[in-house]
Structures are given as C-alpha cells and as structure tokens.
Design a protein around this motif. Structure first.
Motif, short mmCIF file in Angstrom:
data_model
loop_
_atom_site.label_atom_id
_atom_site.label_comp_id
_atom_site.label_asym_id
_atom_site.label_seq_id
_atom_site.Cartn_x
_atom_site.Cartn_y
_atom_site.Cartn_z
N LEU A 1 41.59 40.04 38.17
CA LEU A 1 40.99 41.11 38.96
C LEU A 1 40.36 40.59 40.25
N THR A 2 39.85 39.36 40.25
CA THR A 2 39.39 38.82 41.53
C THR A 2 40.58 38.50 42.43
N ARG B 1 40.81 39.87 46.12
CA ARG B 1 41.03 38.97 47.27
C ARG B 1 42.15 39.48 48.14
N ARG B 2 43.25 39.89 47.50
CA ARG B 2 44.37 40.36 48.30
C ARG B 2 44.03 41.65 49.04
N HIS C 1 31.38 37.00 39.50
CA HIS C 1 32.54 36.26 40.00
C HIS C 1 32.73 36.58 41.49
N SER C 2 32.92 35.54 42.27
CA SER C 2 33.05 35.71 43.72
C SER C 2 34.45 36.17 44.10
N VAL D 1 31.44 40.28 41.88
CA VAL D 1 31.69 41.39 40.96
C VAL D 1 31.50 40.91 39.53
N LYS D 2 30.93 41.74 38.68
CA LYS D 2 30.71 41.40 37.28
C LYS D 2 31.97 41.70 36.48
#
Length: 239
Positions: free
Chosen positions: A97-98, A102-103, A77-78, A86-87
C-alpha cells in the motif's frame, strides 16, 4: 400515509434483526438498496449507527472483509517522496500500500497533509469493504475528493496510472473504483495474509526498492505502449 408493503416490512425487519457478518452486511445492502451504516471498533465488534433504531446488530468477525486480522494499533509507514506517513499493518500490507501511495504521489499528484488514511481504530462504514481500514490493510487517498458512491473522479491520464499499478501488482491490490458501489480513493490488499499473489507482489516491490537502478515508483512510465497493453489485458481479464 403510504401503505406499508411486504418489501418495506422486510427492510425494517432486516435493519432490526440481522446480525451483521460480512455476508450479512452485503445481503442487507443488496435488499435495502442502500448502504449499511455501521460503527466498527478495533475490538472486532461493529455496531449499527444509533439512528437505525431497534435492536443493534453487531459485527462479530475478528477479521476485516478481506481476511486480515483486526488490529488495535499499527505502526507508521513513510510514503517516499511525499513527507507523509500512514498507519498500516506491518509486513505485506505496508509494502504494497505504500507502493501504491508512492506511485500516486510521483505520477498523479503530490500528497499533502491529511490526504492519506490507513488504519483506523473505529469508523462508520458506508460499505463493508471499508472494514479493511480496521485491519490496516487498506488506504484511502484523498477520501474527501473521491467519496463512496461517486465514479469518474479521476482524469483519463490519472486512470492510466491507477490501471498500471493494479496490473503490475497482478491482483494483489484491488481498487475501490472497480467496486459495485465505488470509492475511488480506496485501495486494499485483495487477499488474506500469506496468499501467493500477495507474497509474489511483495517480493517484486521489494526487489524494485532494493535493487540497483530498479523499476517501480518514480522510475516507470505508465504510458509506455507495452505497459498500456499489459494493463488493458489485465483489466479485460476481470482483474
């Protein structure tokens, strides 16, 4: 040679004999006063590090500590804006979690190669909560910079951002910096799949991502007075 006390005998007995369920891991760590080093495999089995000696305890749960199923593999996942992937378990875990990553990338510091870890097929546990990497429901951001057992690694301004993230997700994600034996690089989905807090947070994050001019990573100001007040209140309530 120091005399072997009853307490010492109990520690040795625990290391040799306890079969480590999630509860057993926590109890052993509490009694011995030390972390339990455990090798965990994606099959759902965990083994104590060979240096422990004696019979080898095993992890028999098919779920990680937070109730997510152990996975042999996950998708990539980007992390928007970072060029990193990240997996993670697909679905809710990846969405939440992405968003955290990102933040961090936008508001604390740019993520570089090797600075974000998700799903692992096997690992040595310093703490039972690290089993959540096995299910793809946790990430570690800069784990070498913020290792297990070390508190105070974030600057005050960085901590403001972390507290804002936790508050906006309203308990769907927990931060390792709040744990008794901390790991400030660690973020995990706080509840099992389908929990209403998790589902509500996913809906909010997706609405920010998909809505025109929406809020979210890269658009909010964690230092806004109203957001600061909300984060402080959320933290005061005990997360």
């Amino acid at each position: 040679m120091p005399k072997e006390t009853d307490a010492t005998k109990e520690r040795v007995s625990l290391v040799k004999d306890v079969r480590l369920s999630r509860r057993g891991l926590l109890r052993t760590a509490a009694i011995t006063g030390a972390a339990v080093a455990v090798v965990v495999h994606a099959s759902g089995t965990a083994q104590a590090a060979p240096s422990v000696g004696g019979r080898v305890p095993t992890w028999r749960d098919s779920t990680s500590l937070n109730g997510w199923p152990v996975l042999k593999q996950t998708g990539w996942h980007s992390v928007e804006g970072s060029g990193q992937r990240v997996k993670l378990a697909d679905g809710a875990a990846a969405v939440l979690l992405t968003h955290v990553a990102r933040r961090f990338n936008y508001e604390i510091d740019q993520l570089r190669n090797g600075e974000i870890q998700g799903h692992l097929e096997s690992l040595i546990l310093s703490e039972p909560y690290e089993s959540n990497y096995l299910s793809g429901s946790a990430i570690a951001i800069r784990p070498r910079a913020y290792p297990v057992g070390v508190r105070g690694g974030l600057y005050p301004t960085e901590l403001v951002v972390v507290r804002d993230i936790l508050a906006e997700l309203e308990g769907a994600v927990s931060w390792g910096g709040d744990f008794d034996r901390p790991k400030e690089s660690h973020f995990e989905v706080a509840h099992p799949p389908g929990h209403r807090a998790v589902e509500a947070a996913v809906r909010r994050v997706l609405s920010w991502q998909n809505g025109p001019g929406g809020e979210g990573a890269g658009t909010v100001n964690a230092f806004d007075s109203a957001r600061r007040a909300k984060a402080k209140e959320f933290n005061r309530r005990g997360r």
